[in-house]
Design a protein around this motif. Structure first.
Motif, PDB file in Angstrom:
ATOM      1  N   GLU A  13      24.487  37.305  20.205  1.00 27.31           N
ATOM      2  CA  GLU A  13      25.737  37.039  19.494  1.00 27.31           C
ATOM      3  C   GLU A  13      26.766  38.155  19.701  1.00 27.31           C
ATOM      4  N   LEU A  14      26.369  39.391  19.483  1.00 25.77           N
ATOM      5  CA  LEU A  14      27.322  40.510  19.578  1.00 25.77           C
ATOM      6  C   LEU A  14      27.712  40.781  21.041  1.00 25.77           C
ATOM      7  N   LYS A  15      26.766  40.608  21.929  1.00 25.23           N
ATOM      8  CA  LYS A  15      27.063  40.768  23.360  1.00 25.23           C
ATOM      9  C   LYS A  15      28.103  39.752  23.812  1.00 25.23           C
ATOM     10  N   TYR A  16      27.964  38.507  23.339  1.00 21.10           N
ATOM     11  CA  TYR A  16      28.906  37.465  23.742  1.00 21.10           C
ATOM     12  C   TYR A  16      30.280  37.671  23.108  1.00 21.10           C
ATOM     13  N   ILE A  17      30.307  38.193  21.895  1.00 17.92           N
ATOM     14  CA  ILE A  17      31.606  38.518  21.290  1.00 17.92           C
ATOM     15  C   ILE A  17      32.316  39.573  22.132  1.00 17.92           C
ATOM     16  N   GLU A  18      31.587  40.614  22.524  1.00 17.69           N
ATOM     17  CA  GLU A  18      32.185  41.652  23.374  1.00 17.69           C
ATOM     18  C   GLU A  18      32.654  41.053  24.700  1.00 17.69           C
ATOM     19  N   GLY A  30      38.149  28.697  24.955  1.00 13.04           N
ATOM     20  CA  GLY A  30      37.777  29.527  26.096  1.00 13.04           C
ATOM     21  C   GLY A  30      36.372  29.199  26.572  1.00 13.04           C
ATOM     22  N   LEU A  31      35.771  30.156  27.277  1.00 14.73           N
ATOM     23  CA  LEU A  31      34.474  29.958  27.909  1.00 14.73           C
ATOM     24  C   LEU A  31      33.393  29.545  26.913  1.00 14.73           C
ATOM     25  N   PHE A  32      33.295  30.252  25.788  1.00 15.06           N
ATOM     26  CA  PHE A  32      32.195  29.976  24.861  1.00 15.06           C
ATOM     27  C   PHE A  32      32.404  28.693  24.068  1.00 15.06           C
ATOM     28  N   THR A  33      33.642  28.350  23.799  1.00 11.76           N
ATOM     29  CA  THR A  33      33.903  27.053  23.176  1.00 11.76           C
ATOM     30  C   THR A  33      33.417  25.934  24.089  1.00 11.76           C
ATOM     31  N   PRO A 239      38.808  27.041  16.469  1.00 14.52           N
ATOM     32  CA  PRO A 239      38.236  28.347  16.152  1.00 14.52           C
ATOM     33  C   PRO A 239      38.518  29.335  17.282  1.00 14.52           C
ATOM     34  N   SER A 240      38.474  30.611  16.976  1.00 12.90           N
ATOM     35  CA  SER A 240      38.649  31.623  18.017  1.00 12.90           C
ATOM     36  C   SER A 240      37.381  31.716  18.866  1.00 12.90           C
ATOM     37  N   GLU A 241      37.507  32.341  20.012  1.00 16.83           N
ATOM     38  CA  GLU A 241      36.348  32.549  20.878  1.00 16.83           C
ATOM     39  C   GLU A 241      35.313  33.460  20.233  1.00 16.83           C
ATOM     40  N   ILE A 242      35.718  34.286  19.288  1.00 16.12           N
ATOM     41  CA  ILE A 242      34.761  35.150  18.602  1.00 16.12           C
ATOM     42  C   ILE A 242      33.754  34.299  17.837  1.00 16.12           C
ATOM     43  N   LEU A 247      28.386  31.631  17.813  1.00 13.40           N
ATOM     44  CA  LEU A 247      27.681  30.358  17.697  1.00 13.40           C
ATOM     45  C   LEU A 247      26.809  30.094  18.919  1.00 13.40           C
ATOM     46  N   TYR A 248      27.331  30.356  20.105  1.00 17.73           N
ATOM     47  CA  TYR A 248      26.554  30.094  21.308  1.00 17.73           C
ATOM     48  C   TYR A 248      25.318  30.990  21.379  1.00 17.73           C
ATOM     49  N   GLY A 249      25.458  32.236  20.906  1.00 18.54           N
ATOM     50  CA  GLY A 249      24.303  33.118  20.842  1.00 18.54           C
ATOM     51  C   GLY A 249      23.195  32.557  19.965  1.00 18.54           C
ATOM     52  N   GLN A 250      23.560  31.831  18.918  1.00 22.16           N
ATOM     53  CA  GLN A 250      22.578  31.186  18.059  1.00 22.16           C
ATOM     54  C   GLN A 250      21.994  29.930  18.718  1.00 22.16           C
ATOM     55  N   LEU A 251      22.846  29.157  19.360  1.00 20.55           N
ATOM     56  CA  LEU A 251      22.386  27.902  19.967  1.00 20.55           C
ATOM     57  C   LEU A 251      21.311  28.149  21.023  1.00 20.55           C
TER      58      LEU A 251
END
Length: 381
Positions: A13-18, A30-33, A239-242, A247-251
């Motif tokens: 999760e935190l890695k993907y936010i960064e 964006g990419l993660f959405t 929603p923002s990409e953050i 969310l993607y880190g959880q999925l």
């Protein structure tokens, strides 16, 4: 203190936010959405999904897509969160409240059937605790009366409906629209966040426009048009990409999260089976047409007085348990313009249902302590 809920981090999760921040784009889509959209569409067979800032926003989008007019009627369970009704009230609809079953909080299709009039336009089944409403019965009612069905699946990620022929379909894939939540109390979290599911492709284009402030901006960024402008009503539902990155880190760990939650749910069921068999409390009902995504574990006490005593007992032992929804038919807002109506089973769960602590990192020892304190409470009565 054993809290009722605790947010958690399980993977990247935190890695993907960064990564999202360093990409130079943290606004929506964006990419993660896109990764999240693809995940949900492929795994659950949803025709199209759009992440939103909350399940409430997804419900408001669904209400716009249903093209409600003042005076149209929308049937909603009385035992639900205010957003299930408020999203449609904002469009000028008249909210008509249906009752739960006697033995579980989900809406009873017979109650829905008794409320349908020529003004009814939408049915909103709420899959309470992630357990399926009787969608075959509800979809038949909708088909017979030409009504929209908006599944409020806020609690129902990774839960399924089992049809009479054995076919399984993900909750959220059956109605015309569905909405999900990724609030910090849900199975899969992003702090806040939600998702609209569109199961009829004829609504795809308008859903994108509504989500983008009433503009055809999404089509512009895909190169389908050479400029974009204001073409419909809408709002800022992206929603923002953050949020999407978290969310993607959880999925990526969905199966692990679900496996742990199911083990917690089963441990509660096993630990409390004695007082359930003695009729001192009731435990959740899983119907033959539903499965269990282990969103929550609750018990139903014999009275509001007993429930309040149990809450106090657990609080005295540093255990935080909570009651849940207050019947919307008795809400201050509803009673301003409506006479009080009797919805007995909704009122029953309002007065007697108690949710127990439930989160991914709940330890076995803490859970055993909760179970033992509940057993001791009932032994002393």
């Amino acid at each position: 203190m054993i809290p009722f809920n605790k947010p958690f981090i399980i993977g990247n999760e935190l890695k993907y936010i960064e990564q999202a921040v360093l990409s130079g784009k943290i606004s929506g889509d964006g990419l993660f959405t896109k990764k999240c959209h693809s995940f949900f569409e492929k795994k659950y067979g949803f025709q199209k999904v759009l992440l939103t800032t909350s399940c409430t926003d997804a419900l408001e989008m669904a209400a716009i897509l249903c093209d409600l007019k003042p005076g149209d009627e929308v049937i909603v369970p009385s035992y639900t969160f205010v957003s299930s009704a408020n999203a449609f009230a904002l469009r000028g609809a008249k909210i008509v409240f249906a009752d739960s079953y006697e033995d579980n909080p989900n809406v009873d299709p017979q109650s829905i059937a008794s409320l349908i009039t020529t003004k009814t336009k939408v049915i909103v089944p709420v899959h309470y605790a992630g357990v399926a409403c009787d969608m075959e019965a509800i979809m038949k009612l909708a088909g017979d009366h030409n009504l929209f069905v908006v599944e409020d699946a806020a609690q129902a990620i990774d839960s399924y409906y089992i049809f009479a022929d054995g076919t399984r379909k993900a909750l959220g894939s059956i109605g015309h629209f569905a909405t999900f939540s990724f609030h910090e109390t849900k199975n899969i979290i992003a702090g806040e966040g939600g998702m609209l599911v569109i199961n009829d492709s004829s609504f795809n284009e308008r859903a994108e426009i509504i989500r983008e402030k009433g503009t055809n901006r999404s089509a512009f960024f895909r190169g389908e048009i050479n400029k974009y402008g204001w073409v419909d009503i809408g709002s800022s539902f992206l929603p923002s990409e953050i949020i999407s990155a978290f969310l993607y880190g959880q999925l990526e760990h969905l199966d692990e999260i679900q496996g742990k939650r199911i083990s917690i749910w089963n441990r509660y069921l096993e630990g409390l089976k004695e007082i359930v068999s003695q009729g001192k409390v009731s435990s959740p009902i899983i119907p033959t047409y539903g499965d269990n995504n282990a969103h929550m574990f609750y018990i139903v006490c014999q009275s509001i007085e007993e429930r309040n005593q149990l809450i106090a007992h657990l609080k005295n032992k540093d255990i935080h348990s909570v009651f849940h929804y207050l019947s919307l038919n008795k809400s201050e807002y509803f009673l301003k313009n409506n006479v009080e109506i009797d919805i007995p089973f909704s009122d029953k769960f309002t007065d007697r249902l108690l949710r127990l602590p439930f989160y991914f990192e709940l330890s076995e020892s803490d859970q055993n302590l909760i179970i033992n304190e509940i057993l001791q409470f009932y032994e002393s009565k």
